[in-house]
Design a protein around this motif. Sequence first.
Motif, mmCIF file in Angstrom:
data_model
loop_
_atom_site.group_PDB
_atom_site.id
_atom_site.type_symbol
_atom_site.label_atom_id
_atom_site.label_comp_id
_atom_site.label_asym_id
_atom_site.label_seq_id
_atom_site.Cartn_x
_atom_site.Cartn_y
_atom_site.Cartn_z
ATOM 1 N N LEU A 143 -17.370 -10.335 31.556
ATOM 2 C CA LEU A 143 -18.158 -9.106 31.587
ATOM 3 C C LEU A 143 -17.917 -8.330 32.870
ATOM 4 O O LEU A 143 -17.843 -8.895 33.961
ATOM 5 C CB LEU A 143 -19.654 -9.432 31.475
ATOM 6 N N ASN A 144 -17.833 -7.004 32.736
ATOM 7 C CA ASN A 144 -17.721 -6.189 33.941
ATOM 8 C C ASN A 144 -19.105 -5.933 34.530
ATOM 9 O O ASN A 144 -20.126 -6.350 33.966
ATOM 10 C CB ASN A 144 -16.965 -4.882 33.655
ATOM 11 N N ASP A 145 -19.152 -5.267 35.651
ATOM 12 C CA ASP A 145 -20.425 -5.083 36.366
ATOM 13 C C ASP A 145 -21.436 -4.294 35.542
ATOM 14 O O ASP A 145 -22.644 -4.556 35.619
ATOM 15 C CB ASP A 145 -20.181 -4.379 37.703
ATOM 16 N N ALA A 146 -20.974 -3.330 34.741
ATOM 17 C CA ALA A 146 -21.897 -2.530 33.933
ATOM 18 C C ALA A 146 -22.525 -3.347 32.816
ATOM 19 O O ALA A 146 -23.681 -3.128 32.442
ATOM 20 C CB ALA A 146 -21.162 -1.320 33.346
ATOM 21 N N ALA A 147 -21.767 -4.308 32.272
ATOM 22 C CA ALA A 147 -22.253 -5.106 31.153
ATOM 23 C C ALA A 147 -23.040 -6.331 31.586
ATOM 24 O O ALA A 147 -23.817 -6.888 30.794
ATOM 25 C CB ALA A 147 -21.071 -5.547 30.287
ATOM 26 N N ARG A 148 -22.876 -6.765 32.836
ATOM 27 C CA ARG A 148 -23.487 -8.014 33.281
ATOM 28 C C ARG A 148 -25.019 -8.026 33.162
ATOM 29 O O ARG A 148 -25.598 -9.073 32.841
ATOM 30 C CB ARG A 148 -23.050 -8.324 34.717
ATOM 31 N N PRO A 149 -25.722 -6.914 33.384
ATOM 32 C CA PRO A 149 -27.185 -6.922 33.179
ATOM 33 C C PRO A 149 -27.601 -6.926 31.703
ATOM 34 O O PRO A 149 -28.796 -6.906 31.411
ATOM 35 C CB PRO A 149 -27.644 -5.627 33.866
ATOM 36 N N LEU A 150 -26.629 -6.918 30.800
ATOM 37 C CA LEU A 150 -26.886 -6.924 29.351
ATOM 38 C C LEU A 150 -27.781 -5.752 28.938
ATOM 39 O O LEU A 150 -28.828 -5.926 28.307
ATOM 40 C CB LEU A 150 -27.509 -8.252 28.923
ATOM 41 N N PRO A 151 -27.376 -4.523 29.261
ATOM 42 C CA PRO A 151 -28.254 -3.372 29.041
ATOM 43 C C PRO A 151 -28.565 -3.079 27.580
ATOM 44 O O PRO A 151 -29.598 -2.450 27.280
ATOM 45 C CB PRO A 151 -27.459 -2.216 29.667
ATOM 46 N N ASP A 152 -27.715 -3.522 26.642
ATOM 47 C CA ASP A 152 -27.938 -3.194 25.228
ATOM 48 C C ASP A 152 -28.792 -4.231 24.507
ATOM 49 O O ASP A 152 -28.893 -4.214 23.275
ATOM 50 C CB ASP A 152 -26.589 -3.047 24.519
ATOM 51 N N THR A 153 -29.423 -5.118 25.251
ATOM 52 C CA THR A 153 -30.326 -6.117 24.682
ATOM 53 C C THR A 153 -31.598 -5.460 24.146
ATOM 54 O O THR A 153 -32.087 -4.483 24.703
ATOM 55 C CB THR A 153 -30.704 -7.156 25.756
ATOM 56 N N ASP A 154 -32.135 -6.008 23.059
ATOM 57 C CA ASP A 154 -33.457 -5.581 22.555
ATOM 58 C C ASP A 154 -34.518 -6.338 23.354
ATOM 59 O O ASP A 154 -35.165 -7.264 22.872
ATOM 60 C CB ASP A 154 -33.598 -5.889 21.068
ATOM 61 N N TRP A 155 -34.703 -5.904 24.594
ATOM 62 C CA TRP A 155 -35.553 -6.631 25.539
ATOM 63 C C TRP A 155 -36.991 -6.774 25.034
ATOM 64 O O TRP A 155 -37.576 -5.827 24.510
ATOM 65 C CB TRP A 155 -35.569 -5.918 26.891
ATOM 66 N N HIS A 156 -37.548 -7.987 25.215
ATOM 67 C CA HIS A 156 -38.973 -8.282 25.019
ATOM 68 C C HIS A 156 -39.454 -8.171 23.566
ATOM 69 O O HIS A 156 -40.671 -8.229 23.324
ATOM 70 C CB HIS A 156 -39.857 -7.357 25.881
ATOM 71 N N ILE A 157 -38.555 -8.028 22.619
ATOM 72 C CA ILE A 157 -39.021 -7.858 21.239
ATOM 73 C C ILE A 157 -39.812 -9.073 20.732
ATOM 74 O O ILE A 157 -40.842 -8.911 20.067
ATOM 75 C CB ILE A 157 -37.840 -7.513 20.306
ATOM 76 N N PRO A 158 -39.412 -10.325 21.004
ATOM 77 C CA PRO A 158 -40.260 -11.440 20.573
ATOM 78 C C PRO A 158 -41.672 -11.359 21.150
ATOM 79 O O PRO A 158 -42.650 -11.687 20.466
ATOM 80 C CB PRO A 158 -39.507 -12.676 21.085
ATOM 81 N N ARG A 159 -41.797 -10.918 22.386
ATOM 82 C CA ARG A 159 -43.110 -10.772 23.012
ATOM 83 C C ARG A 159 -43.892 -9.641 22.359
ATOM 84 O O ARG A 159 -45.097 -9.766 22.105
ATOM 85 C CB ARG A 159 -42.931 -10.504 24.499
ATOM 86 N N LEU A 160 -43.222 -8.553 22.061
ATOM 87 C CA LEU A 160 -43.893 -7.410 21.449
ATOM 88 C C LEU A 160 -44.451 -7.767 20.078
ATOM 89 O O LEU A 160 -45.518 -7.280 19.679
ATOM 90 C CB LEU A 160 -42.902 -6.246 21.331
#
Length: 265
Positions: free
Chosen positions: A33-50
């Motif tokens: 992964l490059n630096d832009a992809a390393r934070p995993l920006p396209d993740t559906d963050w927190h959906i299980p919690r929501l």
Amino acid sequence: MKAAYEFTPGKLPLLVSIPHAGTALTPEVEAGLNDAARPLPDTDWHIPRLYEFVQALGASVLVGNYSRMVIDLNRPADDKPLYATATTGLYPDTLFDGTPTFLPGKTPSAQQRKSALDNIWQPYHQQLQTELERLKAEHGYALLFDAHSIASRIPRLFEGKLPDLNLGTNGGRSCDALIEEHLVACMANQKPFSWVANGRFKGGYITRAYGNPAQGVHAVQLELAQCNYMDEQAPFGWRYDRAAQLQPLLEELIHTMLTGARQIA
């Protein structure tokens, strides 16, 4: 290797699928992964919690563990594009904004990607199919709610700001018309959140492949604009205040889907 998914069976005729909340990486993807992809920006963050309330209601829940940077569980195994407009594939080589996912020369090999298909994609879909068959056998029908989220502004994918709630039924083909009517009415009867049905997001592979109302399986996808429950910039923090306003509407939508299905059963 980490399990492909986490699954909790329920007692309702409803399965909530969450394919894009995973953050696990295979060694080759993590190394590439490059630096832009390393934070995993396209993740559906927190959906299980929501959607954590759905387990208390008695729904079955299936959550993918691996990042879509490894393999996208909501794309077909043959990687045929789902949209005529800009999109990402089964093995995303670019982020949503068009930035390359991998460092030069670090893209996973065909063999490594085939391993992800066999050991991550296939088990998730096998469990999804098995559970829908169980629910239909037990209740006479099965409901599938595919839960997603995305940044509210991605110029490469859509103009302007995305509506808050984006319901997809594959143009009315993945669920009974009465269920869709009830869900649309539920969204229309509230004011805080903007919404659209079968707009930019009509439902991905999961909705299209498993929704078959003629066979008693009704599937919908809900794509949420992330600004309504989290920070859209890294580290992508959960926003209690915003989530507290959104969750009651999500719960109402789940109840509405169950009620509509009972009326046609």
